[in-house]
Design a protein around this motif. Structure first.
Motif: not given
Lengths: 475, 375
Positions: A331-352
């Motif tokens: 759930a934390a990972r899924t939500d991180t993806e959501r934050i990255i989308q919603a807040y336009d965090v420019r990153t190649p992924g959530i594992d960096v």
């Protein structure tokens, strides 16, 4: 910038100084080539005199005695720096310290000066004085590289402006033929945002009440220093309270006291009617306090942990990060993806790792994280410091949006435009006290600046009657 | 986007393996040079180590040794994850084993009651001993490095004082060994008979359980997340609402409790008494193994096995006419190389990731940027 000063090595490309291609392996090489850097955070020793600070590490040049003193005088006079060599550094204000830093660099024979965000800690009047110094340096034939996020400053002081965005040069312009708007468009790649709030959303429901907050600290010499003195204010739902002040006047400590990192000696902090004066930090966070720390590297992120773990940080007890005592990784990972989308965090992924993101994207991640737990109160300390103009606008938008929904915000910033633009109420902090207040609708940065140096107190509007009744709570 | 994430992950895995591999290869080279310097043939020595070390009786020996070492590695690693250097694991396990042995000797209850009691007593004693250092650090700011080193010496002194005939120990019938009263047969831990290869200690099961618990608690629970947060950045932990002091004290206690288990395989599976020749210094071995295993439960297991293997085979080398000090040299060099290699690989990995992210974002940004310049 770090490459120019030899702190990092480039992968490709060349640096040419005076027509000669050079490589810098460390700052010493850069200094040898006449390149000096004035850091954003001063590197000075408080318990030494100005002379000692300047000479420190460069004893070989002119010794540590009369010869060094003469040289310092000479440089100081030549560039109008007005430095007194025998004053203890701790007695100096920020602007003076900055001049000492500049002198330090010149003393080492620098012909090219790099100034990293030099105006971030200065009030407008001091900025003007700094610009005079810089013009002096220029007149004497020195080169100055001035790095800033503030467009007006760059336009007024520079002879040539290079805009860098996402690590590449976007363009080089002459300030004479450029308006701030054009420059900003170069920086963001789109329209310039302004930190303006639209209609007022202030309600009369008090959310955070701070009353008579007092904090003192005994330093190593056994002298008690008062850090916060009689701080009282109220923030209502939907209100942004801005606190202006030169850094180091107690703002950080105030934030830490409200977050529960420091325990106040006296006074009451109540959130939504509950006394939280001595509650642990975690309880306050769970009660709905969001926190954007001023130093994101030290307080807001685990730099070597992946983004999704950083998303958990500070909210480990809350959903979706955990269920009972267990971490809910999925759930934390899924939500991180959501934050990255919603807040336009420019990153190649959530594992960096968080360290591999730029400052602006790190900040957007933090803002996203803090906003994701439906905060009632947001403490935003320098929310857009070191953030590019695009991210800055996005962060402002998020704060404004949340404010419309009844969020109370305590905003602390050194950027006076940001303060004036975002706040519903403004207070000025000086030496641990709230000395003045102002209406952001009418106040100018210059007026605010004079209060920040302690020159003006009370209500900063020139209407007689309101000045009188505000005088009391300002003290 | 997904593709890149996967690539980074694969690379991270590769980097993770690169460091210990690099260290072991470097250690082999240095050891070979040392053996050469003593005028012997390193090739033959390595060959002997390999054939002897993989023989079935060696396998059992190594597994037994590794059981003890693994527990020591985990005990130290708990501290490391928290940025605490628990050097006191050594004193903690010795004093824990001593009191557990005294209790075990005195108990006449059936095994299913005695054994858990002995183990709990050991964990409790270790925890208390470690807690002293934890409390000192939290309340008085005493560095845990200093206090645990001193507690090691105090533990040695206490054991020496109590391990005397007439106090808590007795002179064995042979007349040369002083030990606590031996455990009754009922309190022996189960062993697995592997035939000619010898007895495999049943405590290996407990070690595996401890390993799984370590992995689960650190990686999957809120407590573990808090602990790792403090280890990575104390300031960020404070700001995020973790009580750093409480975490320091708690993790010290847990580290001590696991340290208490270190002496148990020997006590319950082998010696059945605490005598003056009870193994010492395993706490320090644990530091080396935790470093080698990168504080990872599987890594520590590999480190423990490697240590057992080296001990077994270099003992044998001595019979073949090599110097027995070779063991110390190999172990020392491995630890040094590991520390250096990890740091190198870590920095390289971090830099590389930054570059990759930068490159990726620059590529994303390239299109609009060009448009800008035209305009």
């Amino acid at each position: 910038m770090k490459i120019l000063y030899g702190m990092q090595q480039p992968d490709e490309g060349t640096i040419t100084v005076n027509g000669e291609t050079v490589t810098f392996n460390n700052p010493a090489d850069a200094i040898a080539r006449g390149i000096g850097m004035v850091h954003q955070h001063f590197m000075l020793a408080d318990n030494l005199t100005v002379l000692e600070n300047v000479v420190l590490g460069a004893e070989k040049l002119y010794g540590i005695g009369a010869k060094a003193r003469t040289k310092i005088k000479e440089i100081s006079d030549a560039y109008g720096l007005n430095v007194r060599p025998d004053v203890l550094l701790e007695e100096l204000g920020v602007a003076d310290r900055q001049r000492v830093e500049i002198l330090k660099v010149l003393y080492r024979g620098a012909k090219t000066l790099i100034l990293d965000e030099p105006t971030a800690v200065l009030v407008p009047q001091e900025v003007e004085a700094l610009f005079d110094n810089l013009r002096e340096l220029k007149a004497e034939g020195l080169t100055v590289i001035f790095i800033s996020h503030k467009l007006g400053e760059v336009l007024s002081v520079a002879d040539e402006i290079t805009v860098i965005r996402r690590g590449t040069t976007v363009g080089t312009v002459e300030p004479a033929g450029t308006t701030p708007k054009q420059l900003a468009e170069l920086m963001v790649g789109s329209e310039l945002p302004t930190p303006e709030t639209e209609e007022s959303t202030v309600t009369d429901v008090a959310l955070l009440k701070v009353d008579g907050l007092h904090l003192s600290q005994t330093d190593l010499d056994g002298i008690e220093r008062v850090i916060l003195d009689e701080i009282s204010f109220t923030i209502h739902k939907g209100e942004v309270l801005g606190i202006a002040g030169v850094e180091g006047n107690g703002q950080s400590e105030l934030v830490e006291a409200i977050m529960g990192i420091r325990d106040p000696d006296a006074g009451v902090i109540s959130l939504d009617g509950t006394d939280i004066s001595h509650a642990p930090t975690r309880a306050r966070r769970e009660a709905g306090v969001g926190y954007i720390p001023e130093d994101r590297h030290r307080h807001g992120l685990l730099l070597e942990a992946p983004l999704w773990e950083n998303r958990i940080l500070g909210h480990v007890t809350e959903r979706p990060n955990s269920r009972g005592q267990l971490i809910d990784i999925k759930a934390a990972r899924t939500d991180t993806e959501r934050i990255i989308q919603a807040y336009d965090v420019r990153t190649p992924g959530i594992d960096v790792t968080a360290a591999s993101l730029s400052g602006g994207n790190q900040q957007k991640l933090i803002v996203g994280r803090e906003m994701s737990h439906a905060p009632k109160l947001l403490i935003a300390a320098h929310p857009t410091r070191g953030v590019d103009v695009g991210a800055q606008a996005a962060i402002w938008d998020h704060i404004r949006e949340a404010r419309r929904e009844g969020l109370a915000v305590l905003l602390i910033s050194a950027d006076l435009d940001e303060l004036i633009g975002l706040s519903d109420t403004l207070r000025v902090m000086y030496r641990g006290r709230l000395v003045a207040d102002a209406d952001p609708a009418t106040i100018t940065p210059e007026e605010l600046g004079s209060a920040m140096t302690g020159a003006a107190t009370g209500h900063l509007e020139h209407t007689e009657d309101s000045a009188a009744d505000h005088e009391d709570d300002a003290r | 986007m997904n593709k890149l994430t996967q690539r980074i992950d694969k690379e991270r895995l590769l980097l993770g393996i690169a460091a210990p591999l690099l260290a072991i290869v470097a250690a082999l080279v240095v050891t070979a040079l040392v053996i050469l310097a003593t005028g012997k043939n390193p090739g033959a020595a390595f060959n002997d180590m390999l054939t002897y070390g993989t023989a079935s009786d060696s396998q059992v020996y190594i597994l037994n040794k590794a059981t003890t070492y693994y527990l020591a590695g985990v005990a130290v690693a708990i501290g490391f994850r928290m940025n605490l250097f628990n050097i006191g694991v050594d004193g903690q396990y010795r004093i824990a084993a001593f009191f557990a042995a005294v209790l075990g000797g005195a108990l006449t209850t059936p095994g299913w009651i005695s054994i858990p009691l002995i183990i709990l007593c050991a964990m409790g004693t270790g925890a208390v001993w470690a807690a002293i250092a934890g409390v000192l650090k939290v309340t008085r700011g005493v560095s845990e490095v200093i206090s645990t080193i001193m507690l090691n010496s105090i533990a040695t002194a206490i054991i020496a004082y109590l391990l005397q005939p007439g106090k808590l120990a007795e002179l064995q019938s042979g007349g040369t060994v002083i030990s606590t009263k031996p455990l009754p047969k009922d309190s022996y831990f189960f062993q697995i008979d592997t035939g000619a290869a010898g007895m495999l200690w049943g405590f290996i099961v407990i070690a595996v359980v401890v390993g799984i618990a370590y992995w689960f608690v650190l990686g999957r629970t809120r407590f573990g997340f808090d602990l790792r947060t403090v280890g990575q950045s104390e300031s960020a932990a404070t700001a995020s609402g973790v009580s750093v002091k409480k975490m320091v004290a708690t993790s010290m206690v847990i580290s001590g409790a696991v340290a208490g288990l270190i002496g148990m395989p020997t006590l319950l599976n082998d010696s059945h008494q605490f005598s003056n020749d009870f193994p010492t210094g395993i706490g320090f071995t644990g530091i080396a193994i935790a470093l080698l295993g990168r504080n990872h439960p599987v890594g520590i297991a590999l480190g423990a096995l490697l240590w057992g293997f080296l001990e077994r085979t270099t003992n044998h080398l001595e019979f073949e006419g090599y110097d027995k000090e070779i063991l110390g040299v190999i172990q020392g060099v491995i630890v040094l190389c590991v520390v250096i290699a990890y740091e190198l690989v870590r920095r390289y990995g971090l830099k590389r990731q930054q570059q990759r992210v930068g490159a990726e974002l620059a590529a994303q940004a390239a299109a609009p940027t060009q448009k800008q310049e035209v305009a």
